[in-house]
Design a protein around this motif. Structure first.
Motif, PDB file in Angstrom:
ATOM      1  N   GLY A 306       0.776  -1.231   0.000  1.00 57.38           N
ATOM      2  CA  GLY A 306       0.000   0.000   0.000  1.00 57.38           C
ATOM      3  C   GLY A 306       0.801   1.272   0.000  1.00 57.38           C
ATOM      4  N   GLY A 309       0.306   3.354  -3.228  1.00 56.16           N
ATOM      5  CA  GLY A 309      -1.032   3.940  -3.230  1.00 56.16           C
ATOM      6  C   GLY A 309      -1.156   5.082  -2.238  1.00 56.16           C
ATOM      7  N   GLU A 310      -0.479   4.949  -1.098  1.00 57.57           N
ATOM      8  CA  GLU A 310      -0.509   5.980  -0.060  1.00 57.57           C
ATOM      9  C   GLU A 310       0.061   7.291  -0.588  1.00 57.57           C
ATOM     10  OE1 GLU A 310       2.020   6.324   3.950  1.00 57.57           O
ATOM     11  OE2 GLU A 310       0.734   4.540   3.904  1.00 57.57           O
ATOM     12  N   ALA A 312       0.574   8.075  -3.817  1.00 62.94           N
ATOM     13  CA  ALA A 312      -0.214   8.530  -4.967  1.00 62.94           C
ATOM     14  C   ALA A 312      -1.481   9.246  -4.522  1.00 62.94           C
ATOM     15  CB  ALA A 312      -0.570   7.344  -5.859  1.00 62.94           C
ATOM     16  N   THR A 313      -2.074   8.774  -3.430  1.00 62.23           N
ATOM     17  CA  THR A 313      -3.295   9.404  -2.898  1.00 62.23           C
ATOM     18  C   THR A 313      -2.994  10.808  -2.370  1.00 62.23           C
ATOM     19  OG1 THR A 313      -4.248   7.256  -2.324  1.00 62.23           O
ATOM     20  CG2 THR A 313      -5.136   9.190  -1.196  1.00 62.23           C
TER      21      THR A 313
END
Length: 365
Positions: A306, A309-310, A312-313
């Motif tokens: 993750g 994704g962390e 990118a968020t």
């Protein structure tokens, strides 16, 4: 002088970006393009960046106030020959090629030469074609102007105003001085980058271990070797004497370094690297040069589910577009392992601040 009609010959990356910048930033409606690629013309017409598109020169082009020739030098010389004596009085001819001496010498040799201003926008990418063009390509980039002998000062200043209008920074340079500078900071570096890649290619073992391990830093410092080979053949041959002279100076530098190694000259080796580091660190980051910046960040992260994704968020929630994100497997001389490619220097600065505030170790390239 009030510009009413502009023509662009060559609707690739530079010509396409120029058409988009003239339309979007200066509101110029009457733009004619000439290109042998009918697909590029159709796309530009469909998207509304040009008013007319042709595969050959014609009266519409001859009747322009300014004609930008966005082709390699050899093609530009041919187009100037075909335009000479046909364009309307007061028309400014200009080009965007990477060398200036050959083309200025040619223009000055003509009987009753046209008003020609050699141009060189110091901007670009490794990508080519109209589909890769964008209107902000020239923003904050130096744009060299080398006038020929039959160019009035008012024409030079008018073109400079157009250049400022698309976001670039006009600089007047003698054509020979231009070619010496570009040979040193662009042409020879492209030769060296390609030489390094070929060194790995010809030194590699049959199982390709060097190629596998050449990720990370090696790929970064040789990135420009991925540029268009045909374009660089043209550039080198149009500036061959200065490129040869500059390569000889480079060879002298390498031979001196080899002497340091042979003599175990620690001070010489240290000063070689120290001098380069200090000079490189003094080069400003807020201007575009001849080689497009990478616009990348490196983030030191723990390998856990993750994490990509962390990050990118965080960037996505703040409106920052990520062009590419990947894990660097070869990082002997790099900090961090997550490489994030962003669209521009502004996004790099904003992403750096955001991630640093969140506690990540972030490094600018």
């Amino acid at each position: 002088m009030q510009v009413e009609k502009i023509s662009i010959i060559g609707l690739g990356l530079i010509g396409g970006s120029l058409a988009k910048a003239l339309k979007e930033k200066l509101g110029i409606e009457s733009i004619t393009a000439v290109d042998i690629n009918e697909k590029s013309l159709s796309q530009a017409l469909k998207e509304g960046f040009i008013k007319e598109g042709f595969t050959e020169l014609n009266e519409s082009v001859y009747n322009s106030d300014i004609i930008f020739i966005c082709t390699p030098v050899k093609d530009a010389v041919e187009y100037i020959t075909r335009l000479h004596g046909k364009v309307k009085a007061g028309c400014i001819l200009t080009d965007t090629a990477s060398t200036k001496g050959e083309i200025i010498d040619y223009v000055n040799s003509l009987d009753n030469p046209p008003c020609f201003i050699g141009g060189h926008p110091m901007a670009g990418t490794e990508k080519a074609g109209f589909s890769s063009s964008f209107s902000h390509l020239f923003e904050n980039a130096y744009y060299i102007m080398s006038p020929s002998k039959n160019c009035p000062e008012e024409s030079l200043e008018y073109l400079a105003e157009i250049i400022r209008g698309i976001g670039a920074i006009p600089i007047k340079l003698d054509s020979k001085e231009h070619d010496i500078i570009t040979a040193t900071i662009s042409h020879v570096p492209h030769v060296i980058a390609s030489a390094l890649v070929n060194l790995v290619k010809f030194s590699d073992s049959p199982d390709g271990k060097m190629q596998t391990l050449a990720a990370g830093g090696f790929k970064d410092i040789t990135r420009i070797a991925s540029s268009n080979p045909k374009m660089w053949e043209n550039i080198i041959l149009s500036n061959k004497e200065i490129v040869k002279s500059t390569l000889n100076k480079f060879t002298e530098t390498i031979n001196t370094f080899i002497e340091y190694i042979d003599n175990e000259n620690s001070n010489g080796i240290y000063n070689f690297f120290d001098s380069a580091k200090k000079f490189r660190d003094s080069i400003p980051n807020n201007r575009k040069g001849l080689i497009e910046p990478q616009n990348e960040l490196i983030v030191d992260v723990v390998d856990k589910p993750g994490i990509i994704g962390e990050i990118a968020t965080i960037l996505g929630n703040n409106g920052i577009n990520i062009k590419n994100i990947n894990v660097s497997n070869s990082r002997e001389f790099e900090q961090g392992c997550l490489r994030i490619t962003l669209p521009d220097s502004g996004s790099v600065a904003e992403a750096y601040e955001l991630l640093a505030k969140k506690g990540y170790k972030v490094f600018k390239i």
